[in-house]
Design a protein around this motif. Structure first.
Motif, short mmCIF file in Angstrom:
data_model
loop_
_atom_site.label_atom_id
_atom_site.label_comp_id
_atom_site.label_asym_id
_atom_site.label_seq_id
_atom_site.Cartn_x
_atom_site.Cartn_y
_atom_site.Cartn_z
N LYS A 27 -0.22 0.33 -2.52
CA LYS A 27 -0.03 1.68 -3.01
C LYS A 27 -0.56 1.77 -4.43
O LYS A 27 -0.15 0.99 -5.30
CB LYS A 27 1.47 2.02 -2.98
CG LYS A 27 1.74 3.46 -3.35
CD LYS A 27 3.20 3.80 -3.19
CE LYS A 27 3.45 5.23 -3.55
NZ LYS A 27 4.85 5.58 -3.44
N PRO A 28 -1.48 2.71 -4.70
CA PRO A 28 -2.03 2.81 -6.04
C PRO A 28 -0.98 3.30 -7.03
O PRO A 28 -0.15 4.13 -6.70
CB PRO A 28 -3.17 3.82 -5.89
CG PRO A 28 -2.86 4.58 -4.67
CD PRO A 28 -2.04 3.68 -3.78
N LYS A 29 -1.02 2.77 -8.22
CA LYS A 29 -0.06 3.17 -9.25
C LYS A 29 -0.61 4.40 -9.95
O LYS A 29 -1.78 4.51 -10.24
CB LYS A 29 0.15 2.04 -10.25
CG LYS A 29 0.75 0.83 -9.61
CD LYS A 29 1.59 0.08 -10.58
CE LYS A 29 2.18 -1.10 -9.83
NZ LYS A 29 3.42 -1.47 -10.26
#
Length: 148
Positions: free
Chosen positions: A69-71
């Motif tokens: 999951k991209p931050k």
């Protein structure tokens, strides 16, 4: 101590030979253990190297990376949602007699008697209609409707 309690020279020689044998065996076991430790450390380093690989630092395809999951790069401002506490304003509610009424110009057919205001544009109150959901299930689609 008396002389009868002390071991003889022969007993001491046998004891030294026995201890030397045990020492040699212990040294061999230590050497084997050190070799195993070296082997396990090398294997551990290789596994850590493989674990650190992804599509950015190796020739692996990006599909092998798995989902990460991209931050978000956005920083929190510390404020909550909505207007600040104590700020003027809010929701405009409908009242029975408004202080100001501004409506579009009257629209009606010249031959039609009745109020000068278009009934579509006139303000009105709507009572909540009874809602009875009906569901018709067919093999093609699911239809949801309102009925009595």
């Amino acid at each position: 101590m008396s002389e009868s309690e002390l071991p003889s020279y022969t007993e001491l020689v046998l004891l030294v030979r026995e201890l030397r044998g045990e020492l040699a065996q212990t040294r061999a076991e230590l050497s084997t253990a050190r070799a195993e430790i070296t082997e396990v450390r090398a294997e551990n380093a290789e596994l850590r190297r493989q674990l650190g690989m992804n599509s950015k630092n190796s020739s692996k395809p990006c599909s092998s990376d798995g989902f990460v999951k991209p931050k978000s790069l956005r920083k929190s401002s510390g404020r909550g949602p909505g207007k600040p506490t104590g700020a003027p304003g809010g929701t405009l509610l409908q009242v029975e007699t408004p202080a100001l009424s501004a409506w579009p110009s009257p629209v009606r057919a010249p031959s039609t008697p009745g109020p000068a205001m278009d009934p579509v544009l006139a303000p009105r109150r709507i009572a909540a209609a009874p809602f009875t959901p009906r569901v018709a299930d067919s093999p093609v689609c699911l239809v949801v409707g309102v009925g009595q």
